[in-house]
Design a protein around this motif. Structure first.
Motif, mmCIF file in Angstrom:
data_model
loop_
_atom_site.group_PDB
_atom_site.id
_atom_site.type_symbol
_atom_site.label_atom_id
_atom_site.label_comp_id
_atom_site.label_asym_id
_atom_site.label_seq_id
_atom_site.Cartn_x
_atom_site.Cartn_y
_atom_site.Cartn_z
ATOM 1 N N ASP A 16 2.986 10.045 -6.036
ATOM 2 C CA ASP A 16 4.222 9.919 -5.256
ATOM 3 C C ASP A 16 3.948 10.202 -3.784
ATOM 4 N N THR A 17 3.217 11.277 -3.531
ATOM 5 C CA THR A 17 2.895 11.650 -2.144
ATOM 6 C C THR A 17 2.007 10.606 -1.494
ATOM 7 N N LEU A 18 0.967 10.150 -2.218
ATOM 8 C CA LEU A 18 0.040 9.166 -1.675
ATOM 9 C C LEU A 18 0.756 7.862 -1.336
ATOM 10 N N MET A 19 1.555 7.360 -2.271
ATOM 11 C CA MET A 19 2.254 6.094 -2.046
ATOM 12 C C MET A 19 3.320 6.223 -0.961
ATOM 13 N N SER A 20 3.928 7.382 -0.857
ATOM 14 C CA SER A 20 4.917 7.604 0.196
ATOM 15 C C SER A 20 4.269 7.581 1.571
ATOM 16 N N LEU A 21 3.031 8.063 1.651
ATOM 17 C CA LEU A 21 2.303 8.028 2.919
ATOM 18 C C LEU A 21 1.825 6.616 3.240
ATOM 19 N N VAL A 22 1.262 5.943 2.251
ATOM 20 C CA VAL A 22 0.729 4.597 2.453
ATOM 21 C C VAL A 22 1.822 3.623 2.871
ATOM 22 N N THR A 23 3.001 3.758 2.286
ATOM 23 C CA THR A 23 4.071 2.787 2.544
ATOM 24 C C THR A 23 4.540 2.800 3.989
ATOM 25 N N HIS A 24 4.314 3.926 4.699
ATOM 26 C CA HIS A 24 4.713 4.007 6.107
ATOM 27 C C HIS A 24 3.951 3.012 6.983
ATOM 28 N N LEU A 25 2.786 2.559 6.526
ATOM 29 C CA LEU A 25 2.009 1.598 7.302
ATOM 30 C C LEU A 25 2.736 0.264 7.465
ATOM 31 N N GLU A 27 5.904 0.075 8.344
ATOM 32 C CA GLU A 27 7.060 0.277 9.210
ATOM 33 C C GLU A 27 6.832 -0.346 10.585
ATOM 34 N N GLU A 28 7.940 -0.579 11.289
ATOM 35 C CA GLU A 28 7.891 -1.208 12.609
ATOM 36 C C GLU A 28 7.006 -0.427 13.576
ATOM 37 N N THR A 29 7.013 0.900 13.478
ATOM 38 C CA THR A 29 6.250 1.740 14.406
ATOM 39 C C THR A 29 4.760 1.425 14.339
ATOM 40 N N PHE A 30 4.218 1.309 13.131
ATOM 41 C CA PHE A 30 2.789 1.029 12.989
ATOM 42 C C PHE A 30 2.457 -0.386 13.448
ATOM 43 N N SER A 102 5.592 -6.798 7.098
ATOM 44 C CA SER A 102 5.015 -6.186 8.292
ATOM 45 C C SER A 102 3.550 -5.801 8.074
ATOM 46 N N ALA A 103 3.261 -5.172 6.927
ATOM 47 C CA ALA A 103 1.892 -4.723 6.645
ATOM 48 C C ALA A 103 0.929 -5.894 6.528
ATOM 49 N N VAL A 104 1.315 -6.915 5.780
ATOM 50 C CA VAL A 104 0.448 -8.087 5.628
ATOM 51 C C VAL A 104 0.300 -8.804 6.961
ATOM 52 N N VAL A 122 -11.082 -2.762 4.940
ATOM 53 C CA VAL A 122 -10.068 -1.695 5.050
ATOM 54 C C VAL A 122 -8.673 -2.287 5.183
ATOM 55 N N CYS A 123 -8.526 -3.300 6.042
ATOM 56 C CA CYS A 123 -7.216 -3.913 6.254
ATOM 57 C C CYS A 123 -6.677 -4.549 4.978
ATOM 58 N N VAL A 124 -7.517 -5.292 4.282
ATOM 59 C CA VAL A 124 -7.073 -5.958 3.051
ATOM 60 C C VAL A 124 -6.711 -4.918 1.991
ATOM 61 N N ALA A 125 -7.527 -3.869 1.863
ATOM 62 C CA ALA A 125 -7.240 -2.826 0.873
ATOM 63 C C ALA A 125 -5.907 -2.139 1.184
ATOM 64 N N LEU A 126 -5.671 -1.838 2.449
ATOM 65 C CA LEU A 126 -4.441 -1.136 2.825
ATOM 66 C C LEU A 126 -3.208 -2.013 2.663
ATOM 67 N N LEU A 127 -3.310 -3.290 3.026
ATOM 68 C CA LEU A 127 -2.130 -4.146 2.884
ATOM 69 C C LEU A 127 -1.769 -4.351 1.413
ATOM 70 N N VAL A 128 -2.782 -4.380 0.543
ATOM 71 C CA VAL A 128 -2.504 -4.469 -0.892
ATOM 72 C C VAL A 128 -1.850 -3.177 -1.379
ATOM 73 N N LEU A 129 -2.346 -2.036 -0.896
ATOM 74 C CA LEU A 129 -1.765 -0.753 -1.285
ATOM 75 C C LEU A 129 -0.315 -0.625 -0.832
ATOM 76 N N VAL A 130 -0.024 -1.074 0.394
ATOM 77 C CA VAL A 130 1.360 -1.022 0.879
ATOM 78 C C VAL A 130 2.257 -1.868 -0.022
ATOM 79 N N SER A 131 1.790 -3.051 -0.372
ATOM 80 C CA SER A 131 2.570 -3.938 -1.240
ATOM 81 C C SER A 131 2.836 -3.282 -2.594
#
Length: 304
Positions: A16-25, A27-30, A102-104, A122-131
Motif C-alpha cells: 500500500d505504501t509503495l504503490m501510494s508513493l509510486v502513483t504520485h509520479l 501527478e501534474e507536479t512531476f 501523465s506518467a506514460v 527505468v522510465c518504462v519500469a516506472l510508467l508500468v508501475l504507475v499504471s
C-alpha cells in the motif's frame, strides 16, 4: 472488476505504501518538473516534445472524462474497497486514467528521445508501475488504465518524428501548436455550449470547465513562447551544474508562486468565469518560457 478484487486480496501495508508513493509520479507536479527540466536545462526541442505530449494527452483525457462520465470503481460496486490514502487524489470521473496518461506521457517520452539504455529501462519500469498502482489502489479499472496507456503511447510515438523535424523546419512547431490550440478552443466551446443532462455531477462539470479553459490558456502561452524564443530570446540551455540546479529549483519555485498567487485575484477580477483559469495558465507558461529564461545567458557564461 475481477482484476481489482484480485489486487484487493493481495494488498499489504508495505505494498500500500509503495504503490501510494509510486502513483504520485503520474501527478501534474512531476510531469511539469520533468518537462521544464528538459526544456530549461537539456534541449528545448525535447522540452517542447514532452510538453506537447502532456498537453495533448490532457486535452484528450479531460474531454473523454466529461463525455463518458464513468463513475469510480467503488461507486459502481459498493462492496469494493480502495486504499483510503488514494481517495483524496481520485476525485472526478474514472475513465480514462489521468495519472496513467501523465506518467506514460512524460516517462515514455523521455524513454523515446534518450539514448541512455539505463534511463529507458527505468522510465518504462516506472510508467508500468504507475499504471498498475492505479488498479492496485482501487481508483481505476483496467479499461481506464488501458485506454490512457494507449492514448499516451500513440502521442509519444506520433509526435516524436513531427517535433524532431522542426530541427530542419522550425515553423512546423507553430503548426503543431496551432492544431493543439484549435483542439483546446473546441474543448472550451464544447463545455460552454453542450447541453449536459441534469444528472451530471456539478462538481465534476465545474472541474471539466476549469480544465478546458486552463488548457486553452496554457497552449496559447506555449505558442507565444515558441514564437518569441525563435525570433527574439533564443535562450541557451547550457550551464554549469550549479547553474542548472539554480535554474531548475528557482524556476519551479517561481512557477509555483505565480500559479498560487494569481488564482484568487484573477477569479475575483473575472467574476469567477473560466477566463480566469485561461489567463492564469497563460501567465504561468509565459513565466516558465519567457520571463525566467531571460536569466539563462548569465548561467551560460560559466558553462565550459
Amino acid at each position: 472488476m475481477s482484476l481489482l478484487y484480485w489486487f484487493e486480496s493481495v494488498r499489504t501495508p508495505v505494498l500500500d505504501t509503495l504503490m501510494s508513493l509510486v502513483t504520485h509520479l503520474g501527478e501534474e507536479t512531476f510531469f511539469m518538473a520533468a518537462a521544464l527540466f528538459v526544456f530549461w536545462c537539456v534541449d528545448k526541442r525535447r522540452g517542447y516534445y514532452l510538453l506537447s505530449v502532456g498537453f495533448a494527452g490532457t486535452l484528450i483525457n479531460q474531454w473523454l472524462k466529461i463525455v463518458c462520465r464513468v463513475p469510480r470503481p467503488w461507486v459502481r460496486d459498493p462492496q469494493f474497497t480502495i486504499v483510503q490514502s488514494a481517495r483524496a487524489e481520485a476525485a472526478g470521473y474514472s475513465f480514462p486514467s489521468g495519472h496513467t496518461q501523465s506518467a506514460v506521457g512524460w516517462m515514455g517520452g523521455t524513454a523515446r528521445f534518450t539514448r541512455r539504455i539505463w534511463l529507458q529501462v527505468v522510465c518504462v519500469a516506472l510508467l508500468v508501475l504507475v499504471s498498475v498502482s492505479r488498479m492496485y489502489l482501487g481508483v481505476h479499472t483496467p479499461a481506464d488504465v488501458g485506454v490512457s496507456f494507449v492514448i499516451a503511447a500513440v502521442l509519444v510515438f506520433a509526435l516524436y518524428p513531427l517535433i524532431e523535424s522542426t530541427l530542419w523546419f522550425p515553423h512546423r512547431m507553430y503548426i503543431i501548436l496551432g492544431v493543439m490550440l484549435a483542439f483546446s478552443y473546441a474543448f472550451v466551446g464544447f463545455m460552454e455550449l453542450y447541453p449536459f443532462p441534469a444528472d451530471v455531477d456539478p462538481e465534476n462539470l465545474a472541474d471539466a470547465m476549469k480544465n478546458a479553459w486552463s488548457m486553452a490558456g496554457a497552449v496559447e502561452g506555449m505558442l507565444l513562447v515558441c514564437v518569441f524564443d525563435n525570433r527574439v530570446l533564443r535562450f541557451p540551455t547550457r550551464a554549469p551544474w550549479w547553474g542548472q540546479l539554480v535554474k531548475l529549483l528557482g524556476g519551479l519555485l517561481l512557477v509555483l508562486l505565480v500559479k498560487t498567487l494569481l488564482k484568487e485575484p484573477l477569479l475575483f477580477l473575472c467574476g469567477g468565469s473560466g477566463a480566469a483559469h485561461a489567463i492564469r495558465y497563460f501567465l504561468i507558461v509565459l513565466t516558465a518560457g519567457i520571463a525566467w529564461p531571460m536569466t539563462f545567458p548569465f548561467f551560460a557564461r560559466y558553462a565550459r
